[in-house]
Design a protein around this motif. Structure first.
Motif, PDB file in Angstrom:
ATOM      1  N   GLY A   1      -4.375  11.871 -27.987  1.00 31.78           N
ATOM      2  CA  GLY A   1      -3.623  10.769 -28.592  1.00 31.78           C
ATOM      3  C   GLY A   1      -3.774  10.697 -30.095  1.00 31.78           C
ATOM      4  O   GLY A   1      -3.130  11.425 -30.842  1.00 31.78           O
ATOM      5  N   LYS A   2      -4.659   9.832 -30.574  1.00 30.44           N
ATOM      6  CA  LYS A   2      -4.847   9.636 -32.011  1.00 30.44           C
ATOM      7  C   LYS A   2      -5.843  10.615 -32.612  1.00 30.44           C
ATOM      8  O   LYS A   2      -6.040  10.645 -33.821  1.00 30.44           O
ATOM      9  CB  LYS A   2      -5.308   8.204 -32.283  1.00 30.44           C
ATOM     10  N   GLY A   3      -6.505  11.411 -31.780  1.00 30.15           N
ATOM     11  CA  GLY A   3      -7.444  12.397 -32.292  1.00 30.15           C
ATOM     12  C   GLY A   3      -8.810  11.811 -32.593  1.00 30.15           C
ATOM     13  O   GLY A   3      -9.162  10.727 -32.139  1.00 30.15           O
ATOM     14  N   GLY A   4      -9.605  12.553 -33.386  1.00 22.34           N
ATOM     15  CA  GLY A   4     -10.926  12.086 -33.759  1.00 22.34           C
ATOM     16  C   GLY A   4     -12.045  13.026 -33.345  1.00 22.34           C
ATOM     17  O   GLY A   4     -11.803  14.160 -32.919  1.00 22.34           O
ATOM     18  N   PHE A   5     -13.260  12.523 -33.459  1.00 23.47           N
ATOM     19  CA  PHE A   5     -14.468  13.308 -33.186  1.00 23.47           C
ATOM     20  C   PHE A   5     -15.281  12.661 -32.070  1.00 23.47           C
ATOM     21  O   PHE A   5     -15.390  11.435 -31.996  1.00 23.47           O
ATOM     22  CB  PHE A   5     -15.331  13.394 -34.450  1.00 23.47           C
ATOM     23  N   GLU A   6     -15.859  13.503 -31.192  1.00 19.64           N
ATOM     24  CA  GLU A   6     -16.728  13.000 -30.131  1.00 19.64           C
ATOM     25  C   GLU A   6     -17.765  14.041 -29.764  1.00 19.64           C
ATOM     26  O   GLU A   6     -17.615  15.222 -30.073  1.00 19.64           O
ATOM     27  CB  GLU A   6     -15.924  12.586 -28.897  1.00 19.64           C
ATOM     28  N   THR A   7     -18.836  13.603 -29.118  1.00 20.78           N
ATOM     29  CA  THR A   7     -19.889  14.507 -28.665  1.00 20.78           C
ATOM     30  C   THR A   7     -20.201  14.255 -27.202  1.00 20.78           C
ATOM     31  O   THR A   7     -19.944  13.163 -26.675  1.00 20.78           O
ATOM     32  CB  THR A   7     -21.179  14.318 -29.487  1.00 20.78           C
ATOM     33  N   PHE A   8     -20.767  15.286 -26.542  1.00 16.73           N
ATOM     34  CA  PHE A   8     -21.105  15.182 -25.125  1.00 16.73           C
ATOM     35  C   PHE A   8     -22.529  15.665 -24.857  1.00 16.73           C
ATOM     36  O   PHE A   8     -22.987  16.645 -25.427  1.00 16.73           O
ATOM     37  CB  PHE A   8     -20.133  16.025 -24.285  1.00 16.73           C
ATOM     38  N   ARG A   9     -23.200  14.958 -23.966  1.00 17.23           N
ATOM     39  CA  ARG A   9     -24.472  15.383 -23.395  1.00 17.23           C
ATOM     40  C   ARG A   9     -24.273  15.436 -21.885  1.00 17.23           C
ATOM     41  O   ARG A   9     -23.233  15.031 -21.363  1.00 17.23           O
ATOM     42  CB  ARG A   9     -25.578  14.384 -23.756  1.00 17.23           C
ATOM     43  N   TYR A  10     -25.270  15.903 -21.169  1.00 13.35           N
ATOM     44  CA  TYR A  10     -25.195  15.952 -19.711  1.00 13.35           C
ATOM     45  C   TYR A  10     -25.300  14.529 -19.146  1.00 13.35           C
ATOM     46  O   TYR A  10     -25.873  13.643 -19.769  1.00 13.35           O
ATOM     47  CB  TYR A  10     -26.309  16.843 -19.173  1.00 13.35           C
ATOM     48  N   THR A  11     -24.767  14.337 -17.935  1.00 16.03           N
ATOM     49  CA  THR A  11     -24.739  12.997 -17.319  1.00 16.03           C
ATOM     50  C   THR A  11     -26.141  12.447 -17.058  1.00 16.03           C
ATOM     51  O   THR A  11     -26.353  11.232 -17.099  1.00 16.03           O
ATOM     52  CB  THR A  11     -23.956  13.033 -15.997  1.00 16.03           C
ATOM     53  N   SER A  12     -27.092  13.324 -16.781  1.00 13.37           N
ATOM     54  CA  SER A  12     -28.479  12.868 -16.618  1.00 13.37           C
ATOM     55  C   SER A  12     -29.350  13.597 -17.650  1.00 13.37           C
ATOM     56  O   SER A  12     -30.331  14.257 -17.303  1.00 13.37           O
ATOM     57  CB  SER A  12     -28.993  13.134 -15.196  1.00 13.37           C
ATOM     58  N   ALA A  13     -28.957  13.468 -18.886  1.00 15.44           N
ATOM     59  CA  ALA A  13     -29.601  14.186 -19.980  1.00 15.44           C
ATOM     60  C   ALA A  13     -31.023  13.690 -20.217  1.00 15.44           C
ATOM     61  O   ALA A  13     -31.357  12.531 -19.941  1.00 15.44           O
ATOM     62  CB  ALA A  13     -28.784  14.029 -21.256  1.00 15.44           C
ATOM     63  N   SER A  14     -31.853  14.566 -20.778  1.00 13.32           N
ATOM     64  CA  SER A  14     -33.216  14.196 -21.155  1.00 13.32           C
ATOM     65  C   SER A  14     -33.175  13.258 -22.353  1.00 13.32           C
ATOM     66  O   SER A  14     -32.171  13.155 -23.065  1.00 13.32           O
ATOM     67  CB  SER A  14     -34.006  15.453 -21.532  1.00 13.32           C
ATOM     68  N   ALA A  15     -34.286  12.591 -22.580  1.00 14.09           N
ATOM     69  CA  ALA A  15     -34.377  11.690 -23.728  1.00 14.09           C
ATOM     70  C   ALA A  15     -34.161  12.448 -25.031  1.00 14.09           C
ATOM     71  O   ALA A  15     -33.550  11.934 -25.972  1.00 14.09           O
ATOM     72  CB  ALA A  15     -35.740  10.995 -23.741  1.00 14.09           C
ATOM     73  N   ASN A  16     -34.639  13.700 -25.087  1.00 14.11           N
ATOM     74  CA  ASN A  16     -34.473  14.499 -26.298  1.00 14.11           C
ATOM     75  C   ASN A  16     -33.019  14.911 -26.516  1.00 14.11           C
ATOM     76  O   ASN A  16     -32.557  15.010 -27.657  1.00 14.11           O
ATOM     77  CB  ASN A  16     -35.369  15.744 -26.253  1.00 14.11           C
ATOM     78  N   SER A  17     -32.295  15.151 -25.430  1.00 12.44           N
ATOM     79  CA  SER A  17     -30.867  15.446 -25.561  1.00 12.44           C
ATOM     80  C   SER A  17     -30.112  14.241 -26.091  1.00 12.44           C
ATOM     81  O   SER A  17     -29.201  14.366 -26.920  1.00 12.44           O
ATOM     82  CB  SER A  17     -30.273  15.878 -24.211  1.00 12.44           C
ATOM     83  N   VAL A  18     -30.495  13.073 -25.617  1.00 10.24           N
ATOM     84  CA  VAL A  18     -29.870  11.833 -26.108  1.00 10.24           C
ATOM     85  C   VAL A  18     -30.157  11.660 -27.593  1.00 10.24           C
ATOM     86  O   VAL A  18     -29.262  11.326 -28.389  1.00 10.24           O
ATOM     87  CB  VAL A  18     -30.379  10.605 -25.317  1.00 10.24           C
ATOM     88  N   LYS A  19     -31.409  11.920 -27.980  1.00 11.19           N
ATOM     89  CA  LYS A  19     -31.790  11.798 -29.395  1.00 11.19           C
ATOM     90  C   LYS A  19     -31.032  12.816 -30.250  1.00 11.19           C
ATOM     91  O   LYS A  19     -30.556  12.493 -31.353  1.00 11.19           O
ATOM     92  CB  LYS A  19     -33.295  12.003 -29.545  1.00 11.19           C
ATOM     93  N   LEU A  20     -30.911  14.045 -29.747  1.00 11.97           N
ATOM     94  CA  LEU A  20     -30.181  15.082 -30.479  1.00 11.97           C
ATOM     95  C   LEU A  20     -28.719  14.671 -30.648  1.00 11.97           C
ATOM     96  O   LEU A  20     -28.146  14.814 -31.730  1.00 11.97           O
ATOM     97  CB  LEU A  20     -30.274  16.422 -29.738  1.00 11.97           C
ATOM     98  N   GLN A  21     -28.121  14.148 -29.579  1.00 15.18           N
ATOM     99  CA  GLN A  21     -26.729  13.714 -29.661  1.00 15.18           C
ATOM    100  C   GLN A  21     -26.552  12.600 -30.688  1.00 15.18           C
ATOM    101  O   GLN A  21     -25.638  12.638 -31.519  1.00 15.18           O
ATOM    102  CB  GLN A  21     -26.227  13.238 -28.295  1.00 15.18           C
ATOM    103  N   GLU A  22     -27.428  11.623 -30.637  1.00 12.04           N
ATOM    104  CA  GLU A  22     -27.333  10.494 -31.577  1.00 12.04           C
ATOM    105  C   GLU A  22     -27.463  10.969 -33.025  1.00 12.04           C
ATOM    106  O   GLU A  22     -26.714  10.541 -33.905  1.00 12.04           O
ATOM    107  CB  GLU A  22     -28.423   9.465 -31.271  1.00 12.04           C
ATOM    108  N   THR A  23     -28.425  11.856 -33.262  1.00 12.59           N
ATOM    109  CA  THR A  23     -28.679  12.348 -34.622  1.00 12.59           C
ATOM    110  C   THR A  23     -27.520  13.192 -35.131  1.00 12.59           C
ATOM    111  O   THR A  23     -27.063  13.024 -36.267  1.00 12.59           O
ATOM    112  CB  THR A  23     -29.981  13.170 -34.651  1.00 12.59           C
ATOM    113  N   LEU A  24     -27.046  14.110 -34.291  1.00 15.11           N
ATOM    114  CA  LEU A  24     -25.924  14.968 -34.667  1.00 15.11           C
ATOM    115  C   LEU A  24     -24.657  14.156 -34.907  1.00 15.11           C
ATOM    116  O   LEU A  24     -23.958  14.340 -35.908  1.00 15.11           O
ATOM    117  CB  LEU A  24     -25.654  15.979 -33.554  1.00 15.11           C
ATOM    118  N   HIS A  25     -24.361  13.273 -33.965  1.00 15.15           N
ATOM    119  CA  HIS A  25     -23.131  12.483 -34.029  1.00 15.15           C
ATOM    120  C   HIS A  25     -23.078  11.677 -35.324  1.00 15.15           C
ATOM    121  O   HIS A  25     -22.066  11.676 -36.039  1.00 15.15           O
ATOM    122  CB  HIS A  25     -23.044  11.559 -32.814  1.00 15.15           C
ATOM    123  N   LYS A  26     -24.161  11.011 -35.623  1.00 15.88           N
ATOM    124  CA  LYS A  26     -24.227  10.180 -36.832  1.00 15.88           C
ATOM    125  C   LYS A  26     -24.047  11.023 -38.091  1.00 15.88           C
ATOM    126  O   LYS A  26     -23.295  10.652 -39.008  1.00 15.88           O
ATOM    127  CB  LYS A  26     -25.558   9.441 -36.878  1.00 15.88           C
TER     128      LYS A  26
END
Length: 244
Positions: A87-112
């Protein structure tokens, strides 16, 4: 030996072009960004080695990609993609559905970090059952860098400055997550001046005021105290009186 290993996975490749529209092939953008991340991260930071699942336009099965990361003992994995159908486009990131805490942290850091460089529409941090983030044995994130089928995004992806922003965002996010140190500090280069030598532009004036006795000719580059200034003013007044 590098302290950290980073596996960068340029999505698609070879017979698999990924999303195609507006004169853009996803596989080309993914490879360009990935090569840029490797070059910039290794040049700017210490103790990091960047491995690529592919460095040329070749096709790899998803399993081959995660096998490379797992076999190399990578500390993190980042899979690089562009999007389509948004639709309008943009940027997004994905982690696994039951991701580790470190994957969540990596996603948050990268995304920001990437959003701070790229700007535009933020589609958010999401979780999905994707092979690259599911089968990797280390913290893993998949980035979707704009939409090839959205005209405004496609126009941006054709700009070198936008590609650089995407690269810089990934580099900053990875460096922040791993706590990497720069290879050298960005400090301004300063040169100590010799206070006993007048600057080139002031040589003539310095000789003139010295010859007239306002200064004694020493330390032309030094700062002046209030009492020294008083002495100069006194000498100037005596000079004026003589002339009068």
């Amino acid at each position: 030996m590098a302290k950290f290993k980073v596996l960068i996975d340029p999505g698609h490749g070879g017979k698999d072009p990924g999303a195609v529209d507006n004169g853009i092939l996803e596989k080309d953008i993914a490879l360009k960004v990935s090569l840029g991340i490797k070059a910039r991260l290794e040049a700017t930071y210490e103790d990091v080695q960047v491995l690529l699942s592919r460095s040329t336009d070749v096709f790899l099965e998803l399993k081959e990609r995660t096998n490379k990361a797992n076999g190399a003992g990578a500390d993190i994995l980042v899979s690089i993609h562009c999007n389509a159908g948004g639709g309008k486009g943009g940027f997004e990131t994905f982690r696994y559905t039951s991701a580790s805490a470190n994957s969540v942290k990596l996603q948050e850091t990268l995304h920001k970090a990437i959003m701070s460089k790229l700007g535009g529409i933020d589609r958010g941090q999401k979780a999905q059952n994707l092979h690259m983030v599911r089968e990797s044995k280390m913290p893993a994130v998949l980035t979707e860098n704009l939409f090839v089928d959205v005209a405004a995004d496609a126009d941006r992806l054709k700009q070198a400055s936008v590609i650089n922003a995407i690269i810089d965002g990934h580099v900053q996010g990875i460096a922040t997550y791993l706590g990497l140190k720069r290879t050298k500090e960005d400090k301004p280069v300063t040169q100590e001046r010799d206070i006993n030598v007048p600057s080139k532009w002031a040589e003539t004036t310095w000789k003139e005021v010295t010859d007239k006795g306002f200064f004694d000719g020493t330390r032309p580059g030094a700062t002046v105290t209030r009492e020294e200034l008083g002495t100069v003013v006194s000498r100037l007044l005596k000079y004026v009186d003589k002339k009068g």
